[in-house]
Design an enzyme around this catalytic site. Sequence first.
Site, PDB file in Angstrom:
ATOM      1  N   LYS A   1     -12.031   0.014  -2.035  1.00 51.18           N
ATOM      2  CA  LYS A   1     -11.017   0.702  -2.837  1.00 51.18           C
ATOM      3  C   LYS A   1     -11.458   0.701  -4.314  1.00 51.18           C
ATOM      4  CE  LYS A   1      -7.722   0.548   0.777  1.00 51.18           C
ATOM      5  NZ  LYS A   1      -7.097  -0.340   1.725  1.00 51.18           N
TER       6      LYS A   1
ATOM      7  N   SER B   1       0.792  -1.228   0.000  1.00 57.50           N
ATOM      8  CA  SER B   1       0.000   0.000   0.000  1.00 57.50           C
ATOM      9  C   SER B   1       0.827   1.283   0.000  1.00 57.50           C
ATOM     10  CB  SER B   1      -0.972   0.003   1.176  1.00 57.50           C
ATOM     11  OG  SER B   1      -0.343  -0.395   2.358  1.00 57.50           O
TER      12      SER B   1
ATOM     13  N   HIS C   1      -5.332  -3.678  -2.742  1.00 59.37           N
ATOM     14  CA  HIS C   1      -5.004  -2.732  -3.819  1.00 59.37           C
ATOM     15  C   HIS C   1      -4.911  -3.396  -5.189  1.00 59.37           C
ATOM     16  CE1 HIS C   1      -4.297   0.507  -0.950  1.00 59.37           C
ATOM     17  NE2 HIS C   1      -3.753  -0.424  -0.186  1.00 59.37           N
TER      18      HIS C   1
HETATM   19  C1  LIG Z   1      -7.244  -0.495   3.182  1.00 59.44           C
HETATM   20  C2  LIG Z   1      -6.563  -1.781   3.521  1.00 59.44           C
HETATM   21  C3  LIG Z   1      -7.113  -2.686   4.432  1.00 59.44           C
HETATM   22  C4  LIG Z   1      -8.336  -2.365   5.242  1.00 59.44           C
HETATM   23  O1  LIG Z   1      -9.471  -2.449   4.496  1.00 59.44           O
HETATM   24  P1  LIG Z   1     -10.773  -1.625   4.976  1.00 59.44           P
HETATM   25  O2  LIG Z   1     -11.894  -2.237   4.245  1.00 59.44           O
HETATM   26  O3  LIG Z   1     -10.507  -0.212   4.621  1.00 59.44           O
HETATM   27  O4  LIG Z   1     -10.868  -1.831   6.466  1.00 59.44           O
HETATM   28  C5  LIG Z   1      -6.488  -3.907   4.606  1.00 59.44           C
HETATM   29  N1  LIG Z   1      -5.348  -4.206   3.958  1.00 59.44           N
HETATM   30  C6  LIG Z   1      -4.761  -3.345   3.093  1.00 59.44           C
HETATM   31  C7  LIG Z   1      -3.508  -3.728   2.401  1.00 59.44           C
HETATM   32  C8  LIG Z   1      -5.350  -2.102   2.859  1.00 59.44           C
HETATM   33  O5  LIG Z   1      -4.763  -1.232   2.041  1.00 59.44           O
END
Ligand SMILES: *Cc1c(COP(=O)(O)O)cnc(C)c1O
Length: 402
Positions: free
Chosen positions: A237, A177, A205
């Site tokens: 996302k 990320s 992602h």
């Molecule tokens: C954003 C993210 C999460 C968390 O997901 P949410 O649905 O926002 O709680 C978990 N792992 C990674 C790698 C992320 O980027």
Amino acid sequence: MAFDLQSELHLRREQGLLRSVRKASSPQGPEMYMDGQRYLTFCSNDYLGLANHPEVAAAFQKGVQQYGVGSGAAHLINGHTEAHQALEEELARMTGREAAILFSTGYMANIGVITALLNKQDAVFQDKWNHASLLDGGLLSGGRFQRYLHNDVDNLNARLARSEARRKLIVTDGVFSMDGDIAPLPQLVTCAQQHDAWLMVDDAHGFGVLGDTGAGCAEHFQLSQSALPVLMGTLGKAVGTAGAFVAGSQTLIDYLMNFARPYIYTTAMPAAVSVATLASLKIIQHDSSRRQRLQSNIQYFRQAAEQLGLNLMPSHTAIQPILVGDADTALKASEHLKAHGMMVTAIRPPTVPEGTARLRITLSAAHEPHQIDQLLQVLSTIASLQSGHHLDRQSVSTGVRK
Ligand SMILES: *Cc1c(COP(=O)(O)O)cnc(C)c1O
């Protein structure tokens, strides 16, 4: 005073690390109003521009008409609707798995899976740069917790060879990320098989973005359910809605339904979110033009940034960090961008290793080339971002994240 919270907040402020929120008054998109100001945004994870897509929004409203707003109870009581069920089945089909199970957030999915699979007889092996929710899940599980060097399969191999744990779980982000690089999943699969371990990938992602139909890193690398038994993805996302899922064998999903506490003891996400997510998945699978537009924006940005001498990182995904080095310089660059109407996040230690502070630029299919030009224009005026300025590339590969 036993709970001296003020002094800790004060310290954070002194260090320039105090966090606060800004208030948006418009939907996600390349142009947003934040605290009453108009900005071009390069910090969102809405990689395909689906968070405010008319068909997805219409499906959400239709979902509310049919199911109302709140789900009223946990999945295992009476909060699980036909829409949740249809979404789980679609996620399983799309990822080529036998079954899938929904969680209300990705954070909860990661905590739920790792704590359900492991206890103190077991061991978890995590990439050093994994997301906080994976690290937290590993720590909470009570299993022996180890972090291997970033994307370093030899280092992982050596650690696995020494382990006598009952279950060995290798856990990695699919796309990292803060760096945007992709984990060497085929090599990790081989490594897992050699050591009788399981591989879990967090595809937050990658899901929606990677693979010919957007099914993420499993599709990108053609990894079957037996090669990659625990596939986790998020829906907030690229998918543009909310929630998360785990896909795998029917046995794994039945097991999680019975042992994953963040699934059992929480209210199901609203059914309308499932209806909207199904609409979004349809666009993702049948309209590859968004993925193509994202890719061409990535190419366009990288080419131009390179010409400007900006310190790009080896990423081919929507996450395009510019390495700055020093935390204060990164923050100043971010503030300079903000003053020019651009929203870009500065990422500093301890989120990333010391000396590798960066601007985390994220691109979307919804960005127009002229908007990327405007970003580049402002970046080009920040002298401290040009290569040759206090950059220590070495620290990128050797740096240790807290
Ligand atoms: C954003 C993210 C999460 C968390 O997901 P949410 O649905 O926002 O709680 C978990 N792992 C990674 C790698 C992320 O980027």
